[in-house]
Design an enzyme around this catalytic site. Structure first.
Site, PDB file in Angstrom:
ATOM      1  N   ASP A 435       0.830  -1.215   0.000  1.00  0.00           N
ATOM      2  CA  ASP A 435       0.000   0.000   0.000  1.00  0.00           C
ATOM      3  C   ASP A 435       0.865   1.266   0.000  1.00  0.00           C
ATOM      4  OD1 ASP A 435      -2.367   1.430   0.086  1.00  0.00           O
ATOM      5  OD2 ASP A 435      -3.190   0.321   1.793  1.00  0.00           O
ATOM      6  N   ASP A 492     -10.607   1.763  -3.972  1.00  0.00           N
ATOM      7  CA  ASP A 492     -11.180   1.418  -2.670  1.00  0.00           C
ATOM      8  C   ASP A 492     -12.702   1.399  -2.744  1.00  0.00           C
ATOM      9  OD1 ASP A 492      -8.918   0.959  -1.247  1.00  0.00           O
ATOM     10  OD2 ASP A 492      -8.943   2.828  -0.114  1.00  0.00           O
TER      11      ASP A 492
END
Ligand code: DGJ
Length: 688
Positions: A435, A492
């Site tokens: 990430d 997301d």
């Protein structure tokens, strides 16, 4: 004095690039659909000469691979550099050329430019490097500059945001520059490094289109400029001002494609290129595993028994990989602390991660783990021990309460390599979700080079470990990062309606095998919408499928639907993960549709998603594409059981397979049953 003209051609499927030089920097005199073998390139060069008239200097300065301000080029120069505060105006001479590599030198400034070309599948890759005898400050260096299409009316480029990736922007070609400058230090939600240049009238499926993608994760600049004489140039390079002073510089690779079949021709070239040429697959023999990620199920609240139960349910639905997301290390109970402390939290994991890994493996799943290695919270042992490893000023504005480590520093990379490899060596970890959740305090190309070096070292040491590039969803998607990773977390947003659109536009570069898509919770955490399980499942099934909700929330019926769609996905993944994704031109703007065509063209699946209510009362025909006009196809609406009772007629397509010619399907199109918005029709086709 000019020298004899030299010409070269580079051919890739669907395109020819012709370069010419009379002693200076070569220029692209033709970039377009393939020229016939044996075309007289000198004649082409002669035919591309342009007139001048009043108010102009007496010859048009060359629009070369690096247009030179020192040679009176009055548009954006391909090289902007300073030494001791003074601008440099080199005038390069060609010193070496072998048809794919061109070296140009300027004795006065001590600069050497090298242009490198390679054919990679259906795209051409090109980069520029610059060597200076004495240190310079580089403001801008363009990858080889190409002409923009004269018949192009507009430029399709992209913006985006968190949970809203790949938003298409349309700017007209006009006098002056359309410029994108991505200063966030990553390729970014805001500026995906890709643009399409359609000629007037081109659509998804027809017309001439040119496209480019800059394979670099540190932020890019793009200039699409129309000069006063009518010529157009397109330049790509690292974002302005992101390079440190030095003597050696290299652009990212610029990838380009040409299509005579609309946007799809370039989209397919890019999809195939990423999947077949850029990504190195750790397990090429293994089908893409159905993914489970626990983020939206538990967030930071890790409890091994709960996670084991979730793993049981995920496996029963069909998951083959279990990914433990953020929250397993340091004292990470929320996002305010512990980034940098990559040691398992004994409070949450008294016996370490092995019990969960063993449990997942006993269920037939491989195990994956989340990291965010480039980041650090000030509230961490690492930041306390090494404040000097943090990029940017001490009083900088934070992002998600976190700061960025200086990856250009070898010591930092060695530390991170040590921490990550210790975990990979001591645990059976098959997958990393990597990430990157904040913008850089100061955009810096050396940071991206550092990330590539760290990822490269980890890949070399652990070649069996797959890595997903995530950056608050799709904040770092480009061919540069995909040289070291294999999957992108596209967004997301698990909102199926948003995803339908994001996936559709993302397909302008991304194949299904690389684009992760998960079935989210019934009540979407990022949009607040509630979506039916059928729609959520089919949207995830369009790409590399996974689940990301707490499976304990599923009703029996929902679990049954999801199990069925997952089984369908598995039964078809071998050919679909290799398939081309072709965007369809829907006459009804409420429909977002695509056709996934097998590489041998014998079968396809069409997804037609209804993103809003239609303007007219019943659906318009939806034209298919890329079929063989004379072949016949058996067409089956495989989820006809999802038809609503307000779809009132007994249409033949609701009854079973139909057999139709490719020509009929492409010219008339298929009429699908009426539906509510947020519903997907799934149609399988087989050549008979
Ligand atoms: C942002 C990612 O995009 C999410 O999927 C999740 O991994 C969180 N970070 C974890 O902090």
């Amino acid at each position: 004095m000019t020298q004899a003209l030299q010409t070269w051609r580079i051919d890739a499927p669907g395109q020819t690039l012709v370069l010419a030089s009379d002693g200076g920097v070569p220029g692209a005199l033709y970039w377009g659909a393939p020229l016939p073998a044996g075309a007289d390139l000198a004649a082409c060069a002669a035919a591309t000469e342009r007139d001048v008239t009043g108010g102009m200097i007496d010859r048009l300065p060359d629009l070369s691979l690096c247009p030179e301000a020192g040679n009176s080029f009055q548009g954006q120069a391909g090289l902007v550099a300073y030494r001791d505060g003074a601008a440099l105006y080199p005038r390069f001479k060609l010193s070496e050329a072998d048809g794919v590599r061109f070296v140009c030198e300027d004795a006065e400034t001590g600069l050497t430019l090298t242009f490198q070309f390679a054919v990679e599948g259906g795209v051409i890759a090109a980069s520029t490097s610059l060597i200076a005898k004495e240190e310079i400050t580089l403001h801008h260096l363009a990858a080889p500059v190409l002409p923009g299409p004269q018949m192009g009316a507009e430029i399709l480029h992209f913006s985006g945001r968190w949970v809203g990736e790949f938003q298409m922007e349309r700017s007209p070609w006009c006098a002056g520059i359309v410029m994108r400058d991505a200063r966030t230090g990553r390729s970014g939600h805001e500026h995906p490094p890709i643009a399409y240049f359609p000629e007037a009238g081109a659509t998804n499926t027809q017309g001439q289109v040119f496209a480019m993608h800059y394979g670099w994760s540190g932020g890019h600049v793009m200039y699409a400029e129309e000069l006063p004489d009518g010529r157009r140039q397109i330049q790509w390079g690292h974002a302005t001002g992101t390079q440190r002073a030095g003597r050696r510089f290299e652009t990212g690779k610029l990838y380009f494609a040409v299509s005579e079949t609309g946007l799809n021709g370039c989209a397919v070239a890019f999809q195939r290129h990423l999947r077949d040429e850029v990504v190195t697959w750790p397990h090429p023999e293994r089908p893409r595993p159905v993914h489970y990620n626990c983020w939206e199920a538990v967030y930071f609240d890790h409890n091994v028994d709960v996670l084991k139960e979730i793993a049981d349910r995920a496996a029963a639905l069909g998951a083959e990989r279990f990914v433990l997301d953020d929250g397993w290390f340091g004292k990470r109970d929320d996002d305010t602390s512990s980034l940098g402390d990559w040691d398992i939290d004994p409070r949450k994991w008294p016996d370490g991660l092995t019990p969960l890994i063993d449990h997942a493996q006993a269920l037939g799943m491989v195990f994956g783990l989340w990291f965010e290695p480039e980041m650090v919270n000030l509230d961490s042992d690492l930041a306390r021990a090494h404040p000097e490893w943090i990029l940017g000023p001490a009083d900088q504005i934070e992002g998600r309460q976190q700061r960025v480590l200086d990856l250009a520093n070898e010591e930092v990379r060695a530390h991170l390599f040590g921490k990550i490899s210790a975990l990979l060596e001591s645990h059976d970890i098959d997958y990393i979700k990597w990430d990157h959740n904040r913008l850089l305090p100061v955009a810096d190309a050396a940071q991206a080079d550092g990330i590539y070096a760290l990822l490269g070292a980890l890949r070399a040491a652990f070649p069996h470990v797959e890595i997903e590039s995530c950056s608050s969803g799709g904040g770092r998607i480009d061919a540069g990062i995909l040289q070291h990773t294999q999957r992108v977390w596209l967004s997301d947003s698990n909102d199926a309606r948003e995803r339908l659109r994001i996936q559709h536009d993302g397909a302008l570069m991304l194949p299904a095998a690389i684009a992760g898509s998960h079935v989210g919770p019934r009540h979407c955490h990022t949009s607040g919408r509630v979506h039916d399980i059928h729609f959520r499942a089919w949207v995830a099934a369009q790409r590399h499928m996974g689940f990301e909700m707490d499976p304990r929330e599923l009703t029996e019926e929902e679990a049954a639907v999801l199990t069925r769609v997952t089984a369908w996905w598995k039964a078809n993944r071998d050919w679909r993960m290799e398939a081309d994704i072709l965007r369809l031109d829907a006459a009804d703007p409420s429909v977002i549709a695509e056709l996934q065509l097998a590489r041998d063209k014998t079968r396809f699946v069409m997804f037609a998603g209804k993103a809003e209510t239609g303007r007219q009362s019943v659906p318009r025909p939806l034209r298919l594409t890329a079929l063989e006009p004379d072949a016949h196809y058996e067409i089956e609406l495989i989820n006809r059981d999802e038809a609503h009772h307000l779809s009132r007629r007994a249409l033949p397509i609701k009854d079973g397979p139909l057999t139709l010619s490719g020509q009929f399907l492409m010219q008339h199109g298929l009429i699908l049953p009426w539906s509510f918005p947020d519903q997907m029709w799934v149609i399988e086709g087989k050549r008979v």
